[in-house]
Design a protein around this motif. Sequence first.
Motif, PDB file in Angstrom:
ATOM      1  N   UNK A   1       9.537   3.861  -0.026  1.00  0.00           N
ATOM      2  CA  UNK A   1       8.874   4.116   1.080  1.00  0.00           C
ATOM      3  C   UNK A   1       7.903   2.880   1.509  1.00  0.00           C
ATOM      4  N   UNK A   2       7.718   2.170   0.758  1.00  0.00           N
ATOM      5  CA  UNK A   2       7.135   0.840   1.147  1.00  0.00           C
ATOM      6  C   UNK A   2       8.061   0.014   1.830  1.00  0.00           C
ATOM      7  N   UNK A   3       9.136  -0.076   1.755  1.00  0.00           N
ATOM      8  CA  UNK A   3      10.089  -0.677   2.453  1.00  0.00           C
ATOM      9  C   UNK A   3      10.102  -0.084   3.905  1.00  0.00           C
ATOM     10  N   UNK A   4      10.168   1.199   4.077  1.00  0.00           N
ATOM     11  CA  UNK A   4      10.274   1.814   5.355  1.00  0.00           C
ATOM     12  C   UNK A   4       8.908   1.569   6.112  1.00  0.00           C
TER      13      UNK A   4
ATOM     14  N   UNK B   1      -8.590   5.628  -2.244  1.00  0.00           N
ATOM     15  CA  UNK B   1      -7.357   6.570  -2.488  1.00  0.00           C
ATOM     16  C   UNK B   1      -6.822   6.018  -3.752  1.00  0.00           C
ATOM     17  N   UNK B   2      -6.484   4.756  -4.066  1.00  0.00           N
ATOM     18  CA  UNK B   2      -5.805   4.534  -5.180  1.00  0.00           C
ATOM     19  C   UNK B   2      -6.728   3.993  -6.351  1.00  0.00           C
ATOM     20  N   UNK B   3      -8.047   4.126  -6.260  1.00  0.00           N
ATOM     21  CA  UNK B   3      -8.928   3.464  -7.365  1.00  0.00           C
ATOM     22  C   UNK B   3      -9.443   4.295  -8.293  1.00  0.00           C
TER      23      UNK B   3
ATOM     24  N   UNK C   1       0.757  -1.212   0.133  1.00  0.00           N
ATOM     25  CA  UNK C   1       0.083  -0.014   0.126  1.00  0.00           C
ATOM     26  C   UNK C   1       0.836   1.160  -0.186  1.00  0.00           C
ATOM     27  N   UNK C   2       1.992   1.363   0.859  1.00  0.00           N
ATOM     28  CA  UNK C   2       2.827   2.363   0.799  1.00  0.00           C
ATOM     29  C   UNK C   2       3.604   2.382  -0.548  1.00  0.00           C
ATOM     30  N   UNK C   3       3.930   1.353  -1.143  1.00  0.00           N
ATOM     31  CA  UNK C   3       4.557   1.572  -2.474  1.00  0.00           C
ATOM     32  C   UNK C   3       3.661   2.142  -3.461  1.00  0.00           C
ATOM     33  N   UNK C   4       2.468   1.768  -3.390  1.00  0.00           N
ATOM     34  CA  UNK C   4       1.423   2.309  -4.430  1.00  0.00           C
ATOM     35  C   UNK C   4       1.124   3.610  -4.205  1.00  0.00           C
ATOM     36  N   UNK C   5       1.205   4.173  -2.913  1.00  0.00           N
ATOM     37  CA  UNK C   5       1.060   5.604  -2.526  1.00  0.00           C
ATOM     38  C   UNK C   5       1.907   6.388  -2.805  1.00  0.00           C
ATOM     39  N   UNK C   6       3.350   5.821  -2.584  1.00  0.00           N
ATOM     40  CA  UNK C   6       4.373   6.698  -2.906  1.00  0.00           C
ATOM     41  C   UNK C   6       5.481   5.842  -3.820  1.00  0.00           C
ATOM     42  N   UNK C   7       6.341   5.104  -3.254  1.00  0.00           N
ATOM     43  CA  UNK C   7       7.356   4.456  -4.038  1.00  0.00           C
ATOM     44  C   UNK C   7       7.771   3.103  -3.248  1.00  0.00           C
TER      45      UNK C   7
END
Length: 558
Positions: free
Chosen positions: A115-118, A158-160, A106-112
Amino acid sequence: MMGEAARERRQFWWFMLFALLVIGAGIGLRAPWPADEPRFVLVARQMWESGQWLFPHRGSELYSDKPPLYFWLLGASYALVRQWNIAFLLPSLLAALGTLTLTYDFARRSWNHRVGLWAAAAVLFSFQFVYQAKRAQIDPTVVFFITVGVYGIGRHVLLGPNWRWYWLGCFAAGLGVISKGVGFIALLALLPYALMRWRGWNGLSEPAPRGAGKWWLGGASFLLAIALWFVPMLVTALVSGDPEHRAYLNDLLYRQTATRYVSAWHHHAPWWYFIKVILTQWLPFVVFLPWLLGPWRQAWRQRDARVWWPLAWLLLVLLFFSASPGKRDMYILPALPALAWAAASFMPALVQRRGLRWALWVFSMLLGVGLLAVGLAALFGNPGYEARLVAERGLEVGSGALWLWRVLALMGALIVIAGIVCRLRHVLLFTALGVAVTWLGYGFGIAPLLDGESSSRDLMHEAREQAGADTVIGLVNWREQQLLQAVGPVTEFGFKQPEDEQWRRGIAWLQAEPTQRVLLSQDVAMPDCVDRGQIHPLGAANRRSWLLVDAQAVAGCR
């Protein structure tokens, strides 16, 4: 571009391998421990042996405290590996890995990707998450279902738009309900979305999802998941004519849900209890909180829903659980991924600040120094906690206790050395090493040393040795781990029955065949008629003293 995608996939799988190592360390090296683990495994084992999957039993009594989905998962795990000491931890392990994957994605799709790994690392580097993931309690599974629910709703709003993910999220919330009852809190994520859509916040799905019927299908998906268990159970309870089935239905629907929330009968805590849990049990992740306040304030001014939608849902969950008088630390755990989503985009920049790096280094160093000090003090001194732990845990004064203190001292020394070598420049590596050493040492070193006493395995083997191979052991004032670890023929006189009633039944049962039966009980609340000079002490287990009572000891009881 393809090379970048491959690199990101490798980084993700290396992270997941690290998570598997941390969470999975020690699986198969210990049996179920209280609280809750022996109860749940006993219920699942009785389901497996009896084939009765709708109505869980604890011993001879129906167990209505929890819905049965988690017990089904334990049974499915046993069907795969056929070894309870491995199977009982698999649902928690898989649920934790699933939660980390969803948090990352979800964080990867929202940012990159970064950020997803963080975000995933923030969850993994939270003490409570790993502690629960290494235990056979329902909470890791519920956290996963709730995370799927919030993830699915977030993919839609949010992503749809993405109706399929929305329906799946609602379905997962229903599975959370038939796991522990609170899965519906995932649906609370719709409230901040509706408010943000009305106020015109940034970062929401464009175009806005339309269609009242499609929205209501989410509710139908939620109810469908619950109905998978509830409808067969309800029909059976109403048609069978068994009064125990009716009592199970009433207790589960009323006392264990509404009554437990509104008027809890145990685990009372003040309203601010979960704030303390977050600040202490979500370390070291929450070290970032003071530095996050500024970025969150800026995101509020910018009306950034990517940050404040998960934060708003977290606050709703915090409010919901804080309003009940009954509180346990794990209740708030489902909100941890949401906090990671709200924080992760700022963490790469914040960690460059010297003050934050010092805070992370000091936390990990204090952890190492503390473990080292505890181990060395017990090895070379005589602190009060050493004698207390040896007595309560039934450790051998020589080798057993000695190895425990050596493991603690070694863990502490490794963390301290890592801190000296890494220094501030590699503080993230130091934090990761501190987490790894802590949980690897616990899984491979500490847990196996404590298992014999904590699981009651040693107690039940000693009871069988003293009683004889063919003697039936009757359990009085017992705990689930005694029945789970029992060797040879045993019986019990009800778990929820009052102690005096269990003793009354047990003494009558013992006197009926005095040469073939004995009683096993705690050394508390024993009837005055029992001759304490005739009892046989077994030692300590689970911080209690246990003993065998034969017919001679109850000769004066009528």
